[in-house]
Design a protein around this motif. Structure first.
Motif, PDB file in Angstrom:
ATOM      1  N   ASP A 159       0.836  -1.201   0.000  1.00  0.00           N
ATOM      2  CA  ASP A 159       0.000   0.000   0.000  1.00  0.00           C
ATOM      3  C   ASP A 159       0.868   1.247   0.000  1.00  0.00           C
ATOM      4  N   LEU A 160       0.471   2.218  -0.793  1.00  0.00           N
ATOM      5  CA  LEU A 160       1.139   3.512  -0.783  1.00  0.00           C
ATOM      6  C   LEU A 160       0.641   4.313   0.413  1.00  0.00           C
ATOM      7  N   VAL A 161       1.558   4.800   1.228  1.00  0.00           N
ATOM      8  CA  VAL A 161       1.212   5.629   2.381  1.00  0.00           C
ATOM      9  C   VAL A 161       1.283   7.103   2.008  1.00  0.00           C
ATOM     10  N   ALA A 162       2.336   7.481   1.287  1.00  0.00           N
ATOM     11  CA  ALA A 162       2.515   8.889   0.920  1.00  0.00           C
ATOM     12  C   ALA A 162       3.515   9.008  -0.218  1.00  0.00           C
ATOM     13  N   VAL A 163       3.377  10.092  -0.975  1.00  0.00           N
ATOM     14  CA  VAL A 163       4.384  10.495  -1.948  1.00  0.00           C
ATOM     15  C   VAL A 163       5.063  11.749  -1.398  1.00  0.00           C
ATOM     16  N   LEU A 164       6.389  11.755  -1.405  1.00  0.00           N
ATOM     17  CA  LEU A 164       7.161  12.895  -0.901  1.00  0.00           C
ATOM     18  C   LEU A 164       7.867  13.553  -2.081  1.00  0.00           C
ATOM     19  N   PRO A 165       7.212  14.508  -2.742  1.00  0.00           N
ATOM     20  CA  PRO A 165       7.778  15.083  -3.976  1.00  0.00           C
ATOM     21  C   PRO A 165       9.149  15.719  -3.794  1.00  0.00           C
ATOM     22  N   GLN A 167      11.475  15.010  -1.700  1.00  0.00           N
ATOM     23  CA  GLN A 167      12.500  13.984  -1.512  1.00  0.00           C
ATOM     24  C   GLN A 167      12.537  12.990  -2.671  1.00  0.00           C
ATOM     25  N   ARG A 168      11.616  13.114  -3.613  1.00  0.00           N
ATOM     26  CA  ARG A 168      11.486  12.161  -4.728  1.00  0.00           C
ATOM     27  C   ARG A 168      11.399  10.735  -4.169  1.00  0.00           C
ATOM     28  N   ALA A 169      10.417  10.526  -3.299  1.00  0.00           N
ATOM     29  CA  ALA A 169      10.320   9.249  -2.586  1.00  0.00           C
ATOM     30  C   ALA A 169       8.872   8.843  -2.383  1.00  0.00           C
ATOM     31  N   TRP A 170       8.676   7.543  -2.247  1.00  0.00           N
ATOM     32  CA  TRP A 170       7.387   6.976  -1.863  1.00  0.00           C
ATOM     33  C   TRP A 170       7.530   6.316  -0.492  1.00  0.00           C
ATOM     34  N   VAL A 171       6.509   6.468   0.329  1.00  0.00           N
ATOM     35  CA  VAL A 171       6.441   5.726   1.592  1.00  0.00           C
ATOM     36  C   VAL A 171       5.419   4.611   1.388  1.00  0.00           C
ATOM     37  N   VAL A 172       5.829   3.367   1.640  1.00  0.00           N
ATOM     38  CA  VAL A 172       4.956   2.222   1.360  1.00  0.00           C
ATOM     39  C   VAL A 172       4.924   1.273   2.555  1.00  0.00           C
ATOM     40  N   ASP A 173       3.807   0.588   2.700  1.00  0.00           N
ATOM     41  CA  ASP A 173       3.669  -0.499   3.674  1.00  0.00           C
ATOM     42  C   ASP A 173       3.671  -1.814   2.911  1.00  0.00           C
ATOM     43  N   LEU A 174       4.487  -2.760   3.376  1.00  0.00           N
ATOM     44  CA  LEU A 174       4.633  -4.046   2.708  1.00  0.00           C
ATOM     45  C   LEU A 174       4.422  -5.189   3.691  1.00  0.00           C
ATOM     46  N   ASP A 175       3.686  -6.187   3.256  1.00  0.00           N
ATOM     47  CA  ASP A 175       3.473  -7.432   4.007  1.00  0.00           C
ATOM     48  C   ASP A 175       4.055  -8.534   3.120  1.00  0.00           C
ATOM     49  N   VAL A 176       5.177  -9.129   3.548  1.00  0.00           N
ATOM     50  CA  VAL A 176       5.923 -10.014   2.652  1.00  0.00           C
ATOM     51  C   VAL A 176       6.239 -11.344   3.317  1.00  0.00           C
ATOM     52  N   SER A 177       6.570 -12.331   2.493  1.00  0.00           N
ATOM     53  CA  SER A 177       6.937 -13.652   2.999  1.00  0.00           C
ATOM     54  C   SER A 177       8.338 -13.621   3.594  1.00  0.00           C
ATOM     55  N   LYS A 178       8.592 -14.605   4.452  1.00  0.00           N
ATOM     56  CA  LYS A 178       9.911 -14.775   5.044  1.00  0.00           C
ATOM     57  C   LYS A 178      10.964 -14.892   3.935  1.00  0.00           C
TER      58      LYS A 178
END
Length: 305
Positions: A159-165, A167-178
């Protein structure tokens, strides 16, 4: 020479600060609780922060049993540059322009959502993956390039949490496998977008059933010591995800000697044997009996009703 008995045994969660290795955290915990037998599960990179599960005393035996199959992260993905380490600690090896369309929240959200699914992922060159008995990061530091085989990983949620123009960055939440490397996700995403990318910051928010709300800071541990650990330790049965059987007093002697027990209504597979708020052993149902897989001479504290 035999090892002296541990003062106590428990699982805890530590909120690892940035700039420390996972082994550094283990060393701090040893000093804080006065116990030499300490280990950790699920290594975090030095630059990363967040949930690190730590075993003390007999609980170190549990670390290899913990599945912790899913892990959650909040990551800042910095666009425009790829680095040697795939995070902000490395040197820039490739860069590209970041078009304004990539700083649009709608476009960014669609790209992040598209990460969900199974992928063949090549680990970072600077990682603990072993090839021919040699760690990838050791080879990389020596200027060698090891051939790292891709591994199958799954992104359960993105999921995208925020775009930081600025800083040219995206803040994302990730749920991933081991076994999934978020640094590799950022690297591959940057290549696919044509802008290059790396992880600017990374925070583990959960590891299996253990989350940030379960964590102690190192400062809290050093102030509270063993008493705080006993108060805030994790329930080992819940973390293992096993059914529990509370032992009767009359069964303790048999369990201590490893004699099989008559099964009750336990399903086939592992079961946690508990007594008086402690984890006494992990046994397995075979036919009509429970047989010993692992006993803990000193019960692991923290079992809750």
């Amino acid at each position: 020479m035999s090892r002296r008995p541990s003062a106590f045994s428990a699982l805890i969660a530590v909120d690892k600060p940035a700039g420390m290795t996972s082994h550094d955290v283990v060393s701090r915990v040893r000093r804080a609780v006065g116990e030499r037998r300490v280990g950790h599960a699920g290594t975090l990179d030095p630059a990363a922060t967040g949930v690190l599960v730590v075993g003390i005393g007999q609980a170190t035996k549990l670390l290899g049993m913990l599945t912790l199959d899913r892990k959650g992260y909040r990551a800042t993905i910095s666009l425009g540059a790829e680095t040697t380490t795939d995070d902000a600690e490395g040197e820039v090896v490739a860069s590209a322009e970041v078009g304004p369309e990539l700083l649009d929240a709608g476009r960014a959200g669609r790209e992040v959502a598209a990460l969900v699914g199974e992928h063949d992922q090549v680990p970072p060159a600077y990682s603990a993956v072993s090839v021919g008995g040699r760690r990838a990061y050791d080879a990389a530091r020596s200027g060698e390039a090891l051939e790292l085989a891709p591994r199958r990983v799954r992104v359960h949620g993105a999921d995208l949490v925020a775009v930081l123009p600025e800083q040219r960055a995206w803040v994302v939440d990730l749920d991933v496998s081991k076994g999934t490397y978020v640094r590799s996700i950022a690297r591959d995403l940057g290549r696919a977008l044509g802008c290059r990318a790396h992880v600017g910051s990374l925070r583990r928010v959960f590891s299996g059933p253990v989350s940030l709300v379960d964590c102690l800071s190192l400062d809290e541990l050093e102030a509270g010591g063993a008493d705080l650990v006993r108060e805030r330790c994790l329930d080992p049965v819940a973390v293992l995800g096993l059914p529990a059987r509370e032992l009767a007093v009359t069964e303790i002697a048999d369990v201590s000697c490893g004699r099989r027990l008559d099964a009750r209504d336990e399903a086939p597979g592992r079961v946690a044997l508990t007594f008086g708020g402690g984890l006494a052993g992990i046994w397995r149902r075979e036919g009509r009996f429970l047989v010993c897989e692992t006993n803990f001479p000193q019960a692991i504290e923290g079992v809750r009703p």
